[in-house]
Enzyme design. Structure first.
Site, PDB file in Angstrom:
ATOM      1  N   LYS A 111      60.719  88.980  93.532  1.00  0.00           N
ATOM      2  CA  LYS A 111      60.732  87.908  92.539  1.00  0.00           C
ATOM      3  C   LYS A 111      61.391  88.427  91.278  1.00  0.00           C
ATOM      4  CE  LYS A 111      58.174  84.381  92.740  1.00  0.00           C
ATOM      5  NZ  LYS A 111      58.544  83.105  93.571  1.00  0.00           N
TER       6      LYS A 111
ATOM      7  N   THR B 141      57.006  86.484  97.830  1.00  0.00           N
ATOM      8  CA  THR B 141      57.444  86.659  96.410  1.00  0.00           C
ATOM      9  C   THR B 141      56.520  86.068  95.460  1.00  0.00           C
ATOM     10  OG1 THR B 141      59.005  84.878  96.187  1.00  0.00           O
ATOM     11  CG2 THR B 141      59.720  86.928  97.201  1.00  0.00           C
ATOM     12  N   ASP B 142      55.789  85.046  95.891  1.00  0.00           N
ATOM     13  CA  ASP B 142      54.695  84.224  95.228  1.00  0.00           C
ATOM     14  C   ASP B 142      53.586  85.311  94.788  1.00  0.00           C
ATOM     15  OD1 ASP B 142      53.979  81.873  93.700  1.00  0.00           O
ATOM     16  OD2 ASP B 142      52.098  82.058  94.915  1.00  0.00           O
TER      17      ASP B 142
ATOM     18  N   PHE C 114      92.781 104.508  64.986  1.00  0.00           N
ATOM     19  CA  PHE C 114      93.191 104.702  66.437  1.00  0.00           C
ATOM     20  C   PHE C 114      94.900 105.295  66.323  1.00  0.00           C
ATOM     21  CE2 PHE C 114      94.744 103.218  70.773  1.00  0.00           C
ATOM     22  CZ  PHE C 114      94.033 104.329  71.206  1.00  0.00           C
TER      23      PHE C 114
ATOM     24  N   ARG D 174      90.773 100.714  60.445  1.00  0.00           N
ATOM     25  CA  ARG D 174      90.655  99.536  61.170  1.00  0.00           C
ATOM     26  C   ARG D 174      89.247  99.138  61.104  1.00  0.00           C
ATOM     27  NH1 ARG D 174      91.000 100.801  67.649  1.00  0.00           N
ATOM     28  NH2 ARG D 174      89.221 102.488  67.451  1.00  0.00           N
TER      29      ARG D 174
ATOM     30  N   VAL E 278      87.215 104.757  70.100  1.00  0.00           N
ATOM     31  CA  VAL E 278      85.792 104.351  70.597  1.00  0.00           C
ATOM     32  C   VAL E 278      85.196 105.430  71.570  1.00  0.00           C
ATOM     33  CG1 VAL E 278      84.660 102.528  71.970  1.00  0.00           C
ATOM     34  CG2 VAL E 278      86.607 102.212  70.272  1.00  0.00           C
ATOM     35  N   GLN E 279      86.313 106.377  72.196  1.00  0.00           N
ATOM     36  CA  GLN E 279      85.664 107.270  73.122  1.00  0.00           C
ATOM     37  C   GLN E 279      85.254 108.285  72.494  1.00  0.00           C
ATOM     38  OE1 GLN E 279      88.815 105.486  73.145  1.00  0.00           O
ATOM     39  NE2 GLN E 279      89.882 105.613  75.041  1.00  0.00           N
TER      40      GLN E 279
ATOM     41  N   ASN F 171      85.688  97.281  73.143  1.00  0.00           N
ATOM     42  CA  ASN F 171      86.381  97.369  71.637  1.00  0.00           C
ATOM     43  C   ASN F 171      86.522  95.874  71.322  1.00  0.00           C
ATOM     44  OD1 ASN F 171      87.575  97.975  69.557  1.00  0.00           O
ATOM     45  ND2 ASN F 171      89.408  99.066  70.570  1.00  0.00           N
TER      46      ASN F 171
ATOM     47  N   HIS G 292      87.936  93.394  69.395  1.00  0.00           N
ATOM     48  CA  HIS G 292      89.080  93.458  68.581  1.00  0.00           C
ATOM     49  C   HIS G 292      89.045  92.513  67.231  1.00  0.00           C
ATOM     50  CE1 HIS G 292      90.973  96.002  71.321  1.00  0.00           C
ATOM     51  NE2 HIS G 292      90.854  95.017  72.307  1.00  0.00           N
TER      52      HIS G 292
END
Ligand SMILES: O=c1[nH]c(=O)c2[nH]c(=O)[nH]c2[nH]1
Length: 326
Positions: free
Chosen positions: A39, A84-85, A186, A203, A251-252, A278, A280
């Site tokens: 569920k 599932t109920d 960067f 940036r 970012v890395q 990223n 932008h």
């Protein structure tokens, strides 16, 4: 309890003790691969009332079971199915009976309930997603019973447990959206006949962080505190001190430093996987417009571009020898 004194009969075992094998394809041409059922998104609000001081946790709980037999899929025999109920009801009953601790502890409870109660369940998997309610503050004082939805980040976890094995606990955080207006560059990447992006020394850096991490143990873990620590490490490495910030060359590198800080701080985490798109915010070149409109270099107006976005991801894990020392 049945006639043999078993608390929980193994329902996929026949009277003579042999396993049913009526779950193979009749003509032996095909084989069922991954299978299971459950569920999704059972919504649950739990209120803990300590006199006038109330605490809430709101969850969406998803339960998935894998049964020993595949006869429900293959021959339409439903005898082993825990509906599932019923799975949905179980979530509510366990919450009422035992209360709701952290998402991880509740997921562990639900998993072990299914494995213990139904011997023909070979694997249980429970995902819990928490709604980001925070206690309301009025004049810097905690309110007794009012809360505010603060969707800064969504917390989730998945606990998967196979019969006769320990639980695999994955904690998670998603939708942590952040932006900073400086201390990000960067530069120095490959420039060739395919490149147009210039070096950027200053940036805008914006991302929506997703992180998932695996616990090496379930013992003596304060799951709430760990989740907070993970979030703090990510924000720390992204933002740095309030006055000066922290420089990001990519970012890395920011992603890696956050992961390293998390492994340094939380010894019960064996590995962490993060993804940072990223998002932008491109610099607009307004230099072609008349000087009467544009005064000097444009460092005020940027163009947010949702798609496409870069996507940076990495998993950092402890080396085996480091794990052995724990
Ligand atoms: O931090 C970044 N890493 C990249 O790999 C990349 N590629 C890109 O176009 N901009 C950026 N920024």
């Amino acid at each position: 309890m049945n006639a043999n004194g078993q608390l929980h009969p193994a329902r996929s075992v026949k009277g003579d003790g042999s396993r049913r094998r009526d779950d193979d394809d009749v003509e032996g041409r095909y084989e069922l691969g991954q299978y299971g059922y459950g569920k999704n998104s059972v919504k649950l609000l739990h209120v803990c009332r300590d006199g006038a001081f109330h605490t809430i946790r709101e969850y969406e709980v998803s339960t998935h079971l894998k049964l020993f037999s595949k006869k429900d899929f293959i021959v339409g025999d439903n005898k082993d199915i825990i509906a599932t109920d019923t799975q949905k009801n179980t979530v509510y009953i366990l919450a009422k009976k035992y209360g709701v601790e952290s998402p991880e502890e509740f997921a562990l409870l639900v998993c072990s309930h299914f494995l213990y109660t139904y011997r023909h369940v070979v694997e249980a998997s429970v995902r819990v997603e928490e709604y980001p309610w925070e206690r309301l503050q009025v004049d810097q004082q905690d309110h007794n019973h009012a809360f505010i939805f603060s969707p800064r980040a969504v917390r989730f976890c998945t606990v998967t447990q196979k019969r006769n094995a320990g639980p695999r606990i994955i904690g998670g955080l998603r939708d942590l959206r952040v932006l900073k207006t400086t201390q990000s560059a960067f530069t120095d990447f490959i420039q060739d006949e395919y490149s147009t992006l210039p070096d950027a020394n200053d940036r805008i850096f914006s991302t929506i962080v997703t992180a998932t991490w695996e616990y090496s143990t379930a013992n003596d873990v304060d799951f709430d505190a760990v989740w907070k620590t993970v979030k703090e490490c990510i924000l720390d490495q992204f933002a740095g001190p309030p006055d000066t910030g922290i420089f990001s060359p990519s970012v890395q590198n920011t992603l890696y430093l956050a992961e390293r800080m998390i492994l340094d701080r939380v010894e019960q985490i064996s590995r962490i996987d993060m993804a940072m798109p990223n998002k932008h915010y491109f610099t607009l070149d307004l230099s072609k417009f008349p000087l009467s409109i544009i005064q000097g270099e444009n460092k005020e107006v940027y163009q947010p571009v949702d798609k496409p976005s870069g996507i940076i991801h990495a998993m950092l894990e402890r080396k085996q020898q480091a794990m052995a020392k724990l």
